[in-house]
Design a protein around this motif. Structure first.
Motif, PDB file in Angstrom:
ATOM      1  N   ASN A  97       0.820  -1.216   0.000  1.00 40.51           N
ATOM      2  CA  ASN A  97       0.000   0.000   0.000  1.00 40.51           C
ATOM      3  C   ASN A  97       0.852   1.263   0.000  1.00 40.51           C
ATOM      4  OD1 ASN A  97      -2.606  -1.063  -0.132  1.00 40.51           O
ATOM      5  ND2 ASN A  97      -2.691  -1.439   2.059  1.00 40.51           N
ATOM      6  N   MET A  98       1.931   1.240   0.747  1.00 41.80           N
ATOM      7  CA  MET A  98       2.862   2.373   0.711  1.00 41.80           C
ATOM      8  C   MET A  98       3.384   2.578  -0.699  1.00 41.80           C
ATOM      9  SD  MET A  98       3.847   4.000   3.654  1.00 41.80           S
ATOM     10  CE  MET A  98       5.621   4.192   3.591  1.00 41.80           C
ATOM     11  N   GLY A  99       3.708   1.471  -1.362  1.00 40.65           N
ATOM     12  CA  GLY A  99       4.291   1.542  -2.696  1.00 40.65           C
ATOM     13  C   GLY A  99       3.359   2.135  -3.727  1.00 40.65           C
ATOM     14  N   ILE A 100       2.141   1.622  -3.793  1.00 43.80           N
ATOM     15  CA  ILE A 100       1.235   2.072  -4.852  1.00 43.80           C
ATOM     16  C   ILE A 100       0.730   3.489  -4.611  1.00 43.80           C
ATOM     17  CG2 ILE A 100      -0.829   0.997  -3.812  1.00 43.80           C
ATOM     18  CD1 ILE A 100      -1.762   0.437  -6.717  1.00 43.80           C
ATOM     19  N   PHE A 101       0.405   3.819  -3.368  1.00 41.88           N
ATOM     20  CA  PHE A 101      -0.176   5.141  -3.121  1.00 41.88           C
ATOM     21  C   PHE A 101       0.861   6.258  -3.110  1.00 41.88           C
ATOM     22  CE2 PHE A 101      -3.656   2.480  -1.558  1.00 41.88           C
ATOM     23  CZ  PHE A 101      -4.726   3.094  -2.193  1.00 41.88           C
ATOM     24  N   ALA A 119      -3.880   2.044   8.112  1.00 42.87           N
ATOM     25  CA  ALA A 119      -2.792   3.018   8.281  1.00 42.87           C
ATOM     26  C   ALA A 119      -1.800   2.982   7.125  1.00 42.87           C
ATOM     27  CB  ALA A 119      -2.069   2.759   9.598  1.00 42.87           C
ATOM     28  N   SER A 120      -1.595   1.832   6.519  1.00 39.11           N
ATOM     29  CA  SER A 120      -0.634   1.730   5.407  1.00 39.11           C
ATOM     30  C   SER A 120      -1.104   2.530   4.197  1.00 39.11           C
ATOM     31  CB  SER A 120      -0.439   0.261   5.013  1.00 39.11           C
ATOM     32  OG  SER A 120      -1.670  -0.353   4.664  1.00 39.11           O
ATOM     33  N   ILE A 121      -2.406   2.557   3.960  1.00 41.34           N
ATOM     34  CA  ILE A 121      -2.951   3.363   2.868  1.00 41.34           C
ATOM     35  C   ILE A 121      -2.791   4.844   3.191  1.00 41.34           C
ATOM     36  CG2 ILE A 121      -5.046   3.955   1.574  1.00 41.34           C
ATOM     37  CD1 ILE A 121      -6.007   1.095   1.997  1.00 41.34           C
ATOM     38  N   ARG A 122      -3.129   5.203   4.410  1.00 34.54           N
ATOM     39  CA  ARG A 122      -2.985   6.607   4.823  1.00 34.54           C
ATOM     40  C   ARG A 122      -1.538   7.076   4.703  1.00 34.54           C
ATOM     41  NH1 ARG A 122      -6.841   8.968   8.209  1.00 34.54           N
ATOM     42  NH2 ARG A 122      -8.718   7.728   8.539  1.00 34.54           N
ATOM     43  N   GLU A 123      -0.601   6.217   5.114  1.00 35.40           N
ATOM     44  CA  GLU A 123       0.804   6.608   5.075  1.00 35.40           C
ATOM     45  C   GLU A 123       1.291   6.746   3.635  1.00 35.40           C
ATOM     46  OE1 GLU A 123       4.313   7.737   7.139  1.00 35.40           O
ATOM     47  OE2 GLU A 123       2.199   7.535   7.700  1.00 35.40           O
ATOM     48  N   ALA A 130      -0.002  13.924  -4.627  1.00 33.40           N
ATOM     49  CA  ALA A 130      -1.391  14.259  -4.938  1.00 33.40           C
ATOM     50  C   ALA A 130      -2.094  14.826  -3.709  1.00 33.40           C
ATOM     51  CB  ALA A 130      -2.128  13.012  -5.423  1.00 33.40           C
ATOM     52  N   LYS A 131      -3.176  15.553  -3.935  1.00 32.56           N
ATOM     53  CA  LYS A 131      -4.012  16.025  -2.847  1.00 32.56           C
ATOM     54  C   LYS A 131      -4.967  14.904  -2.448  1.00 32.56           C
ATOM     55  CE  LYS A 131      -3.949  20.944  -4.108  1.00 32.56           C
ATOM     56  NZ  LYS A 131      -4.784  22.107  -4.522  1.00 32.56           N
ATOM     57  N   SER A 132      -5.313  14.835  -1.164  1.00 39.39           N
ATOM     58  CA  SER A 132      -6.147  13.735  -0.705  1.00 39.39           C
ATOM     59  C   SER A 132      -7.262  14.230   0.214  1.00 39.39           C
ATOM     60  CB  SER A 132      -5.298  12.701   0.030  1.00 39.39           C
ATOM     61  OG  SER A 132      -4.672  13.258   1.172  1.00 39.39           O
TER      62      SER A 132
END
Length: 378
Positions: A97-101, A119-123, A130-132
């Motif tokens: 998730n860290m990698g793709i996002f 948390a991995s997606i958030r991080e 990008a803006k989130s």
């Protein structure tokens, strides 16, 4: 640092590492019991012998010396099993998730994520250019409103929209309306990324997850699947197009700059997936049966109001307040159950809970006693 640690202790939210004492497991993510399965252990060793692999480690990152032959066997197997064009293995779901996002969304793009994503997606999103923006949990109407509002505000001439959600949420155990979400994202041309960490192994004909079960595998931009839960081993993969795989190999830092998984780990992943197909529906059916029995016991003991609606292996019993949640967990632990209170900031304040994980190997007697004791302790 010391001041922050002191604050954690004062608030009674200080985390510590505890050894597993062999009590009745309602805590682990080993939903199907694969982590301790002796047949799977033996088959993994046999595969290593068959492939003449006798290495303890990989020796480096995959772009250096670590891309050993078991990767070339594993990734096509994963692509076929999960009905994807390609699969790229990462060392963990967190890394994936860290990698793709962090790598795929670019400056000027927009990311919209469910407020309860891992948390991995958030991080990963935090590290993106990008803006989130978050949207209300499983609320498609709110997502549409957030996208419409922020597309108007966005100053970039070229803007790609990414939407992040989970098929089974790790703390609540609930699921979004993925069919409705896919219909919306396809119509608008947005890229949907779904974390299937807690769905694979349990959902899908052969444990492929909820997306293939719903027939949506060609309609999402990417999926994250992990192997440390239903498959009882370690590691993860990003599923998507061949172009996505190439992009991640070139730009995903958690992939580029980390030592590759060991041959034994890859052999275990290969074996676990073939073993799942070999067993057929048996372990999944047993887990489903246990989930249904647990829910009936909850209703019989008038506890429905305490539980988040879920038809998955994750059952969340809301006990607001750190002190109260820990007290109930301690009483269950004293009775021989391996269970933990989940506290803020892992979950929102006031949403403290017991996260009860059901398994195919839990007996009905164990489940019945757990619910009975829980009823008397709440």
């Amino acid at each position: 640092m010391l001041k922050i640690l002191a604050s954690r202790r004062k608030e009674d939210t200080f985390r510590q590492l505890n050894a597993n004492d062999g009590s009745i497991d309602f805590l682990s993510n080993d939903y199907l019991g694969f982590a301790t399965n002796e047949t799977l252990f033996s088959k993994t060793f046999q595969l290593l012998l068959k492939e003449s692999v006798a290495s303890n480690g990989s020796g480096g990152s995959r772009l250096l010396s670590g891309n050993h032959k078991l990767y070339t066997i594993l990734e096509p197997i994963l692509a076929t099993f999960y009905k994807a064009n390609s699969a790229l293995v990462f060392n963990s779901g967190y890394d994936a998730n860290m990698g793709i996002f962090s790598a795929v969304p670019q400056r000027g793009d927009l990311i919209f994520y469910d407020e309860l994503v891992h948390a991995s997606i958030r991080e990963g999103i935090r590290m993106s250019n990008a803006k989130s923006y978050s949207f209300l949990h499983n609320d498609l109407t709110n997502l549409k409103e957030k996208i419409d509002l922020n597309l108007v505000r966005n100053e970039s001439e070229e803007c790609t929209v990414y939407i992040a959600t989970e098929s089974v949420f790790s703390m609540d155990g609930d699921t979004p309306d993925l069919k409705a979400m896919v219909k919306y994202t396809k119509t608008k041309g947005y890229n949907l990324i779904v974390d299937e960490a807690h769905a694979v192994g349990f959902l899908g004909k052969n444990g492929e997850g909820l997306i293939p079960e719903l027939g949506l595998e060609t309609d999402v931009f990417a999926r994250t699947v992990t192997f440390g839960k239903g498959f009882g081993c370690h590691g993860a993969a990003i599923l998507g197009s061949n172009d996505l795989k190439d992009f991640l190999v070139n730009f995903a830092k958690p992939f580029i700059y980390t030592t590759a998984l060991t041959p034994h780990t890859l052999a275990t992943i290969i074996t676990a997936h073939s073993y799942m197909q070999e067993l057929g529906k048996e372990p999944k059916a047993k887990l489903k049966e246990n989930v249904e029995f647990f829910k009936k016991q909850v209703t019989a003991h008038n506890l429905d109001a305490f539980f988040i609606p879920s038809n998955t292996a994750i059952q969340g019993c809301i006990i607001p307040g750190t002190k109260k949640a820990k007290q109930v967990a301690k009483k269950l632990i004293d009775k021989g159950f391996n269970i933990k209170a989940i506290l803020s900031p892992t979950v929102p304040e006031g949403q403290e809970r017991l996260r009860i994980c059901l398994h195919s190997f839990n007996s009905k007697e164990e489940i019945g006693l757990l619910v009975k004791l829980l009823s008397s302790f709440i």
